[in-house]
Design an enzyme around this catalytic site. Structure first.
Site, PDB file in Angstrom:
ATOM      1  N   ARG A 172       0.836  -1.217  -0.093  1.00  0.00           N
ATOM      2  CA  ARG A 172      -0.020   0.087  -0.080  1.00  0.00           C
ATOM      3  C   ARG A 172       0.868   1.278  -0.197  1.00  0.00           C
ATOM      4  O   ARG A 172       0.609   2.196   0.674  1.00  0.00           O
ATOM      5  CB  ARG A 172      -0.965  -0.053   1.300  1.00  0.00           C
ATOM      6  CG  ARG A 172      -2.166  -1.070   1.177  1.00  0.00           C
ATOM      7  CD  ARG A 172      -2.926  -1.119   0.086  1.00  0.00           C
ATOM      8  NE  ARG A 172      -4.181  -1.818   0.287  1.00  0.00           N
ATOM      9  CZ  ARG A 172      -4.001  -3.216  -0.151  1.00  0.00           C
ATOM     10  NH1 ARG A 172      -3.203  -3.821  -0.750  1.00  0.00           N
ATOM     11  NH2 ARG A 172      -5.035  -4.045   0.041  1.00  0.00           N
ATOM     12  N   SER A 245     -11.126  -0.667   2.919  1.00  0.00           N
ATOM     13  CA  SER A 245     -10.267  -0.838   3.970  1.00  0.00           C
ATOM     14  C   SER A 245      -9.949   0.618   4.627  1.00  0.00           C
ATOM     15  O   SER A 245      -9.239   1.320   4.011  1.00  0.00           O
ATOM     16  CB  SER A 245      -8.867  -1.671   4.075  1.00  0.00           C
ATOM     17  OG  SER A 245      -9.302  -2.736   3.777  1.00  0.00           O
ATOM     18  N   GLU A 341      -5.371   3.935   5.624  1.00  0.00           N
ATOM     19  CA  GLU A 341      -5.087   3.584   4.237  1.00  0.00           C
ATOM     20  C   GLU A 341      -5.324   4.602   3.475  1.00  0.00           C
ATOM     21  O   GLU A 341      -4.482   5.237   2.569  1.00  0.00           O
ATOM     22  CB  GLU A 341      -5.651   2.392   3.769  1.00  0.00           C
ATOM     23  CG  GLU A 341      -5.096   1.937   2.235  1.00  0.00           C
ATOM     24  CD  GLU A 341      -6.035   0.864   1.790  1.00  0.00           C
ATOM     25  OE1 GLU A 341      -5.893  -0.540   2.080  1.00  0.00           O
ATOM     26  OE2 GLU A 341      -6.913   1.171   1.029  1.00  0.00           O
TER      27      GLU A 341
HETATM   28  P1  FAD Z   1      -8.718   8.573  -5.382  1.00  0.00           P
HETATM   29  O1  FAD Z   1      -9.417   7.721  -4.084  1.00  0.00           O
HETATM   30  O2  FAD Z   1      -9.249   9.607  -5.833  1.00  0.00           O
HETATM   31  O3  FAD Z   1      -7.185   8.938  -5.018  1.00  0.00           O
HETATM   32  C1  FAD Z   1      -6.427   8.117  -4.223  1.00  0.00           C
HETATM   33  C2  FAD Z   1      -5.060   8.905  -4.171  1.00  0.00           C
HETATM   34  O4  FAD Z   1      -4.348   8.765  -5.245  1.00  0.00           O
HETATM   35  C3  FAD Z   1      -5.060  10.261  -3.566  1.00  0.00           C
HETATM   36  O5  FAD Z   1      -3.749  10.349  -3.034  1.00  0.00           O
HETATM   37  C4  FAD Z   1      -5.009  11.043  -4.853  1.00  0.00           C
HETATM   38  O6  FAD Z   1      -4.324  12.112  -4.773  1.00  0.00           O
HETATM   39  C5  FAD Z   1      -4.152  10.105  -5.847  1.00  0.00           C
HETATM   40  N1  FAD Z   1      -4.542  10.067  -7.288  1.00  0.00           N
HETATM   41  C6  FAD Z   1      -5.561   9.705  -7.834  1.00  0.00           C
HETATM   42  N2  FAD Z   1      -5.510   9.930  -9.122  1.00  0.00           N
HETATM   43  C7  FAD Z   1      -4.297  10.239  -9.344  1.00  0.00           C
HETATM   44  C8  FAD Z   1      -3.496  10.631 -10.613  1.00  0.00           C
HETATM   45  N3  FAD Z   1      -3.889  10.483 -11.783  1.00  0.00           N
HETATM   46  N4  FAD Z   1      -2.191  10.973 -10.454  1.00  0.00           N
HETATM   47  C9  FAD Z   1      -1.600  11.318  -9.251  1.00  0.00           C
HETATM   48  N5  FAD Z   1      -2.204  10.976  -8.064  1.00  0.00           N
HETATM   49  C10 FAD Z   1      -3.417  10.488  -8.168  1.00  0.00           C
HETATM   50  N6  FAD Z   1      -7.520  -0.790  -2.761  1.00  0.00           N
HETATM   51  C11 FAD Z   1      -6.709  -1.979  -2.825  1.00  0.00           C
HETATM   52  O7  FAD Z   1      -5.497  -1.636  -2.966  1.00  0.00           O
HETATM   53  N7  FAD Z   1      -7.145  -2.992  -2.565  1.00  0.00           N
HETATM   54  C12 FAD Z   1      -8.617  -3.363  -2.679  1.00  0.00           C
HETATM   55  O8  FAD Z   1      -8.929  -4.748  -2.358  1.00  0.00           O
HETATM   56  C13 FAD Z   1      -9.626  -2.408  -2.491  1.00  0.00           C
HETATM   57  N8  FAD Z   1     -10.875  -2.672  -2.326  1.00  0.00           N
HETATM   58  C14 FAD Z   1     -11.635  -1.547  -2.096  1.00  0.00           C
HETATM   59  C15 FAD Z   1     -12.838  -1.641  -1.952  1.00  0.00           C
HETATM   60  C16 FAD Z   1     -13.878  -0.630  -1.989  1.00  0.00           C
HETATM   61  C17 FAD Z   1     -15.418  -0.974  -1.812  1.00  0.00           C
HETATM   62  C18 FAD Z   1     -13.370   0.682  -1.897  1.00  0.00           C
HETATM   63  C19 FAD Z   1     -14.362   1.770  -2.055  1.00  0.00           C
HETATM   64  C20 FAD Z   1     -12.102   0.978  -2.174  1.00  0.00           C
HETATM   65  C21 FAD Z   1     -11.105  -0.035  -2.244  1.00  0.00           C
HETATM   66  N9  FAD Z   1      -9.806   0.035  -2.249  1.00  0.00           N
HETATM   67  C22 FAD Z   1      -9.152  -1.080  -2.425  1.00  0.00           C
HETATM   68  C23 FAD Z   1      -9.090   1.279  -2.286  1.00  0.00           C
HETATM   69  C24 FAD Z   1      -9.418   1.964  -3.790  1.00  0.00           C
HETATM   70  O9  FAD Z   1     -10.059   1.153  -4.446  1.00  0.00           O
HETATM   71  C25 FAD Z   1      -7.928   2.219  -4.547  1.00  0.00           C
HETATM   72  O10 FAD Z   1      -7.159   2.793  -3.571  1.00  0.00           O
HETATM   73  C26 FAD Z   1      -8.096   2.942  -5.718  1.00  0.00           C
HETATM   74  O11 FAD Z   1      -6.851   2.755  -6.432  1.00  0.00           O
HETATM   75  C27 FAD Z   1      -8.243   4.332  -5.542  1.00  0.00           C
HETATM   76  O12 FAD Z   1      -8.580   4.909  -6.994  1.00  0.00           O
HETATM   77  P2  FAD Z   1      -9.262   6.256  -7.071  1.00  0.00           P
HETATM   78  O13 FAD Z   1      -9.244   6.751  -8.543  1.00  0.00           O
HETATM   79  O14 FAD Z   1     -10.537   6.233  -6.456  1.00  0.00           O
HETATM   80  O15 FAD Z   1      -8.316   7.292  -6.414  1.00  0.00           O
HETATM   81  N1  EPU Z   2     -11.552 -10.360  10.048  1.00  0.00           N
HETATM   82  C1  EPU Z   2     -12.136 -10.033  11.264  1.00  0.00           C
HETATM   83  N2  EPU Z   2     -13.355  -9.292  11.118  1.00  0.00           N
HETATM   84  C2  EPU Z   2     -13.807  -8.825  10.036  1.00  0.00           C
HETATM   85  C3  EPU Z   2     -13.253  -9.050   8.982  1.00  0.00           C
HETATM   86  C4  EPU Z   2     -12.079  -9.808   8.847  1.00  0.00           C
HETATM   87  O1  EPU Z   2     -11.475 -10.565  12.351  1.00  0.00           O
HETATM   88  O2  EPU Z   2     -14.669  -8.221  10.223  1.00  0.00           O
HETATM   89  C5  EPU Z   2     -10.130 -11.109  10.033  1.00  0.00           C
HETATM   90  C6  EPU Z   2     -10.471 -12.518   9.384  1.00  0.00           C
HETATM   91  O3  EPU Z   2      -9.683 -13.419  10.431  1.00  0.00           O
HETATM   92  C7  EPU Z   2      -9.893 -12.544   8.118  1.00  0.00           C
HETATM   93  C8  EPU Z   2      -8.837 -11.592   8.053  1.00  0.00           C
HETATM   94  O4  EPU Z   2      -9.248 -10.358   9.096  1.00  0.00           O
HETATM   95  O5  EPU Z   2      -9.463 -13.812   7.820  1.00  0.00           O
HETATM   96  C9  EPU Z   2      -8.555 -10.907   6.876  1.00  0.00           C
HETATM   97  O6  EPU Z   2     -10.060 -10.205   6.279  1.00  0.00           O
HETATM   98  P1  EPU Z   2      -9.915 -10.312   4.683  1.00  0.00           P
HETATM   99  O7  EPU Z   2      -9.417 -11.565   3.820  1.00  0.00           O
HETATM  100  O8  EPU Z   2     -11.107  -9.458   4.548  1.00  0.00           O
HETATM  101  O9  EPU Z   2      -8.558  -8.998   4.443  1.00  0.00           O
HETATM  102  P2  EPU Z   2      -8.231  -7.807   5.122  1.00  0.00           P
HETATM  103  O10 EPU Z   2      -6.718  -7.847   5.503  1.00  0.00           O
HETATM  104  O11 EPU Z   2      -9.268  -7.431   5.941  1.00  0.00           O
HETATM  105  C10 EPU Z   2      -6.970  -6.909   2.698  1.00  0.00           C
HETATM  106  C11 EPU Z   2      -6.963  -5.753   2.097  1.00  0.00           C
HETATM  107  C12 EPU Z   2      -8.020  -5.507   1.162  1.00  0.00           C
HETATM  108  C13 EPU Z   2      -8.307  -6.651   0.117  1.00  0.00           C
HETATM  109  C14 EPU Z   2      -8.238  -7.969   1.035  1.00  0.00           C
HETATM  110  C15 EPU Z   2      -8.149  -9.092  -0.046  1.00  0.00           C
HETATM  111  C16 EPU Z   2      -5.487  -3.976   3.405  1.00  0.00           C
HETATM  112  C17 EPU Z   2      -5.694  -2.843   4.404  1.00  0.00           C
HETATM  113  N3  EPU Z   2      -6.893  -4.676   3.175  1.00  0.00           N
HETATM  114  O12 EPU Z   2      -8.074  -6.812   3.813  1.00  0.00           O
HETATM  115  O13 EPU Z   2      -7.873  -4.242   0.288  1.00  0.00           O
HETATM  116  O14 EPU Z   2      -9.284  -6.708  -0.656  1.00  0.00           O
HETATM  117  O15 EPU Z   2      -7.011  -8.202   1.859  1.00  0.00           O
HETATM  118  O16 EPU Z   2      -7.044  -9.362  -0.384  1.00  0.00           O
HETATM  119  O17 EPU Z   2      -4.466  -4.701   3.213  1.00  0.00           O
HETATM  120  C18 EPU Z   2      -8.417  -1.837   0.358  1.00  0.00           C
HETATM  121  O18 EPU Z   2      -7.190  -1.857   0.666  1.00  0.00           O
HETATM  122  O19 EPU Z   2      -9.257  -0.915   0.757  1.00  0.00           O
HETATM  123  C19 EPU Z   2      -8.969  -3.392   0.667  1.00  0.00           C
HETATM  124  C20 EPU Z   2     -10.385  -3.746   0.690  1.00  0.00           C
END
Ligand code: FAD
Ligand code: EPU
Length: 347
Positions: A172, A245, A341
């Site tokens: 991240r 997250s 994050e």
């Molecule tokens: P924004 O939220 O608009 O911006 C994020 C950052 O990037 C800010 O610092 C912004 O200044 C910068 N930025 C945006 N565009 C540019 C650009 N063109 N040039 C320079 N800087 C820029 N993330 C994960 O890694 N794994 C996941 O599994 C995951 N699951 C998610 C699930 C949900 C339901 C949600 C809501 C979010 C999740 N995220 C996850 C976080 C998010 O999807 C990512 O961080 C994504 O890359 C953000 O994209 P955005 O365009 O919305 O960026």
């Molecule tokens: N867990 C709990 N309580 C909950 C949910 C999860 O105790 O309510 C525990 C469970 O034991 C589970 C563990 O947490 O096994 C891990 O949960 P999960 O697989 O959902 O993954 P996470 O670590 O919570 C990370 C990323 C997610 C990504 C998933 C799958 C970060 C901060 N988050 O979540 O990314 O989708 O793994 O790879 O690393 C994001 O970055 O926004 C994001 C959603």
């Protein structure tokens, strides 16, 4: 003040950002610029109203929390385009404009027979933001596929190209995340090796494949599995405001992790580089009693403890106050510091 339009951008005064962030916070920007042609960036920056204004780069707002209005220019890349480049016989190379949707790109790649990105399906946001925090899910990070990142250096007023090693990717993390608003990412080139094997070691993936009756998964099966798991676990921002997250999974010294595990054997913990361990932030938050908590319209999801949610009209300040409370609770209970994050825009 009126909106300023050119063929390459639109610049609107006093704009609402509520539809521009998935936490659905009702913040405003003094100016909001949408860029439709990367060649117009210098022209946009020369606009008199922007000359001395601070700049905030925004994609689709799925990883940002506004705790206040922004008294400057919020700038978004809206450029589109996916181009296949020559990658020789070993790989396919794809150059993608920053304004493309990440999930759309993953689906495009699958539809064209290019495997590799399927574990990253359904991650919201733009392609331009993907390198920012080196998006990752289900055992895969985008750094594995990024060949180069094109950007406009807002400080030096010139184009820059970052090779993979220049991006300083981590969990991240990247050079772009550590220097926010310095480089406006305009395009990303990915390299997808033609040799493929499924990445299914992440907890729960193999069980889900078994449940679907799939023994030898193809890329589309991995995509279906990840979609099923994500849909089950994470709240949908279209239904309830959230930014995924809200905290990173903390990396702590191995010895501290071992001591915590001795006291709490159920705490999920994974080995990490340099004799550190990665803990589950969700587990720590749930064990501290915050899962499902609600203060006004600010809350912690009852589906996933790592997700801060806006039940309706929570302000950014209220959401941030709740996040701080969670952080303090986990610190007090476990002695572990949680780091947000998403990007938090504070005063
Ligand atoms: P924004 O939220 O608009 O911006 C994020 C950052 O990037 C800010 O610092 C912004 O200044 C910068 N930025 C945006 N565009 C540019 C650009 N063109 N040039 C320079 N800087 C820029 N993330 C994960 O890694 N794994 C996941 O599994 C995951 N699951 C998610 C699930 C949900 C339901 C949600 C809501 C979010 C999740 N995220 C996850 C976080 C998010 O999807 C990512 O961080 C994504 O890359 C953000 O994209 P955005 O365009 O919305 O960026
Ligand atoms: N867990 C709990 N309580 C909950 C949910 C999860 O105790 O309510 C525990 C469970 O034991 C589970 C563990 O947490 O096994 C891990 O949960 P999960 O697989 O959902 O993954 P996470 O670590 O919570 C990370 C990323 C997610 C990504 C998933 C799958 C970060 C901060 N988050 O979540 O990314 O989708 O793994 O790879 O690393 C994001 O970055 O926004 C994001 C959603």
């Amino acid at each position: 003040m009126n909106a300023i339009r050119s063929s390459g951008f639109t610049l609107s005064p006093n704009a609402s950002l509520r539809d521009r962030n998935t936490l659905r916070v009702d913040a405003r920007a003094a100016w909001l610029a949408d860029i439709h042609d990367a060649a117009a960036i210098p022209d946009l920056l020369d606009q008199a109203v922007l000359r001395d204004a601070p700049t905030l780069l925004l994609g689709e707002g799925s990883n940002v929390l506004f705790t206040r209005d922004f008294d400057g220019a919020v700038v978004t890349m809206k450029t589109r385009g996916i181009e296949t480049l020559d990658g020789g016989s070993d790989a396919v190379r794809i150059r993608v404009a920053a304004g493309e949707h990440w999930d759309g790109l993953v689906r495009w790649a699958l539809a064209h027979g290019h495997a590799g990105l399927e574990n990253l399906i359904l991650i919201p946001g733009s392609v331009g933001a993907a390198p920012m925090q080196n998006i990752g899910a289900y055992g895969v990070e985008v750094r594995e596929f990024i060949e180069s990142v094109e950007a406009y250096d807002l400080r030096q007023r010139r184009h820059a190209v970052f090779r993979n090693a220049d991006c300083e990717f981590g969990y991240r993390d990247s050079i772009f995340k550590r220097h926010p608003d310095r480089w406006l990412i305009t395009a990303v080139t990915l390299r997808l090796p033609r040799e493929w094997s499924p990445r299914i070691e992440y907890s729960g993936v193999q069980d889900e494949l078994r449940r679907m009756g799939i023994e030898h998964p193809a890329p589309i099966h991995v995509a279906d599995t990840v979609m099923a798991l994500r849909t089950r676990k994470l709240p949908d921002p279209a239904v309830i405001g959230n930014a995924g997250s809200f905290f990173k999974n903390p990396l702590i010294p191995g010895a501290q992790a071992a001591a915590l595990r001795a006291e709490h054997p159920q705490l999920p913990c994974w080995p990490a580089p340099n004799d550190t361990s990665k803990l589950s932030a969700a587990w720590l938050i749930e064990a501290s009693g915050f899962k499902g908590l609600r203060e006004g319209d600010a809350g912690i999801s009852n589906r996933h403890a790592l997700v801060l949610v806006n039940h309706g009209d929570a302000t950014g300040e209220q959401l941030w106050a709740l996040a701080q409370r969670v952080r303090a609770g986990v610190r007090e209970q476990f002695g572990v510091e949680l780091e947000p994050e998403p990007r938090v825009i504070t005063a």
